[in-house]
Design a protein around this motif. Structure first.
Motif, PDB file in Angstrom:
ATOM      1  N   ALA A 109      -7.842 -11.862  -5.402  1.00  0.00           N
ATOM      2  CA  ALA A 109      -6.818 -11.149  -5.503  1.00  0.00           C
ATOM      3  C   ALA A 109      -5.659 -11.476  -4.513  1.00  0.00           C
ATOM      4  O   ALA A 109      -4.294 -11.390  -4.628  1.00  0.00           O
ATOM      5  CB  ALA A 109      -7.218  -9.651  -4.821  1.00  0.00           C
ATOM      6  N   GLU A 110      -5.944 -12.235  -3.460  1.00  0.00           N
ATOM      7  CA  GLU A 110      -5.169 -12.855  -2.646  1.00  0.00           C
ATOM      8  C   GLU A 110      -4.627 -14.292  -2.751  1.00  0.00           C
ATOM      9  O   GLU A 110      -3.705 -14.908  -2.102  1.00  0.00           O
ATOM     10  CB  GLU A 110      -5.618 -12.628  -1.103  1.00  0.00           C
ATOM     11  CG  GLU A 110      -5.794 -11.433  -0.706  1.00  0.00           C
ATOM     12  CD  GLU A 110      -6.701 -11.241   0.626  1.00  0.00           C
ATOM     13  OE1 GLU A 110      -7.089 -12.326   1.189  1.00  0.00           O
ATOM     14  OE2 GLU A 110      -6.801 -10.109   1.154  1.00  0.00           O
ATOM     15  N   ILE A 148      -3.130  -7.911 -11.455  1.00  0.00           N
ATOM     16  CA  ILE A 148      -4.462  -8.733 -11.147  1.00  0.00           C
ATOM     17  C   ILE A 148      -5.026  -7.843 -10.075  1.00  0.00           C
ATOM     18  O   ILE A 148      -6.082  -7.700 -10.005  1.00  0.00           O
ATOM     19  CB  ILE A 148      -4.257 -10.010 -11.051  1.00  0.00           C
ATOM     20  CG1 ILE A 148      -3.989 -10.738 -12.637  1.00  0.00           C
ATOM     21  CG2 ILE A 148      -5.359 -10.765 -10.483  1.00  0.00           C
ATOM     22  CD1 ILE A 148      -3.564 -12.264 -12.256  1.00  0.00           C
ATOM     23  N   GLN A 149      -3.957  -7.668  -8.702  1.00  0.00           N
ATOM     24  CA  GLN A 149      -4.505  -7.241  -7.765  1.00  0.00           C
ATOM     25  C   GLN A 149      -5.012  -5.838  -7.896  1.00  0.00           C
ATOM     26  O   GLN A 149      -6.001  -5.439  -7.361  1.00  0.00           O
ATOM     27  CB  GLN A 149      -3.509  -7.308  -6.550  1.00  0.00           C
ATOM     28  CG  GLN A 149      -3.064  -8.744  -5.983  1.00  0.00           C
ATOM     29  CD  GLN A 149      -2.002  -8.452  -5.049  1.00  0.00           C
ATOM     30  OE1 GLN A 149      -0.935  -8.058  -5.246  1.00  0.00           O
ATOM     31  NE2 GLN A 149      -2.311  -9.100  -3.783  1.00  0.00           N
ATOM     32  N   THR A 191      -7.740  -4.444  -5.047  1.00  0.00           N
ATOM     33  CA  THR A 191      -7.210  -4.697  -3.696  1.00  0.00           C
ATOM     34  C   THR A 191      -5.788  -4.277  -3.417  1.00  0.00           C
ATOM     35  O   THR A 191      -5.208  -4.238  -4.472  1.00  0.00           O
ATOM     36  CB  THR A 191      -7.397  -6.196  -3.325  1.00  0.00           C
ATOM     37  OG1 THR A 191      -6.701  -6.891  -3.944  1.00  0.00           O
ATOM     38  CG2 THR A 191      -8.920  -6.294  -3.171  1.00  0.00           C
ATOM     39  N   THR A 192      -5.339  -4.235  -2.222  1.00  0.00           N
ATOM     40  CA  THR A 192      -3.713  -4.200  -2.126  1.00  0.00           C
ATOM     41  C   THR A 192      -3.447  -5.125  -0.861  1.00  0.00           C
ATOM     42  O   THR A 192      -4.201  -5.789   0.113  1.00  0.00           O
ATOM     43  CB  THR A 192      -3.389  -2.660  -1.434  1.00  0.00           C
ATOM     44  OG1 THR A 192      -4.233  -2.507  -0.280  1.00  0.00           O
ATOM     45  CG2 THR A 192      -3.768  -1.651  -2.575  1.00  0.00           C
ATOM     46  N   ARG A 193      -2.237  -5.550  -1.027  1.00  0.00           N
ATOM     47  CA  ARG A 193      -1.777  -6.476  -0.046  1.00  0.00           C
ATOM     48  C   ARG A 193      -1.093  -5.786   1.108  1.00  0.00           C
ATOM     49  O   ARG A 193      -0.551  -4.656   1.246  1.00  0.00           O
ATOM     50  CB  ARG A 193      -0.539  -7.325  -0.554  1.00  0.00           C
ATOM     51  CG  ARG A 193      -1.249  -8.389  -1.450  1.00  0.00           C
ATOM     52  CD  ARG A 193      -0.235  -9.297  -1.665  1.00  0.00           C
ATOM     53  NE  ARG A 193      -0.339 -10.719  -1.599  1.00  0.00           N
ATOM     54  CZ  ARG A 193      -1.173 -11.429  -0.852  1.00  0.00           C
ATOM     55  NH1 ARG A 193      -2.024 -11.196  -0.065  1.00  0.00           N
ATOM     56  NH2 ARG A 193      -0.736 -12.686  -0.800  1.00  0.00           N
TER      57      ARG A 193
END
Length: 101
Positions: free
Chosen positions: A73-74, A93-94, A99-101
């Motif tokens: 994700a990152e 995609i994230q 997930t989150t940024r």
């Protein structure tokens, strides 16, 4: 009954990882061929193979599947993010990976 000899176990694990590395490269080549042929079914299957081999190799290396998901994700290379559509795809995609940024 499995052989309890730790040297044999280490050798088998190393052989398994080497086999997985070769298979990963083979799967990537298959993805490129499938893209050339333009077959959605083949592209889906070969990309799925890359993901599966990646998880197998991660497991062989003692890595957490969750950590691999988080890194995916990152880890999309910023060089791929050329315009707003690419950024939107990256965010999709994230979200998919949870997930989150």
């Amino acid at each position: 009954m499995p052989n309890p000899d730790p040297h044999v176990q280490i050798a088998r694990k190393l052989q398994s990882m080497e086999t997985a590395k070769v298979e990963l490269v083979r799967q990537v080549a298959e993805v490129l061929h499938a893209i050339q042929r333009g077959s959605e079914r083949e592209m889906t299957q070969t990309l799925g193979g890359v993901v599966a081999v990646t998880y197998f190799l991660a497991h062989q290396l003692g890595l957490s599947f969750t950590a691999v998901d988080r890194a995916a994700a990152e880890g999309l290379p910023r060089s791929l993010l050329v315009d707003a559509v690419d950024v939107a795809d990256f965010e999709t995609i994230q979200r998919h990976l949870g997930t989150t940024r």
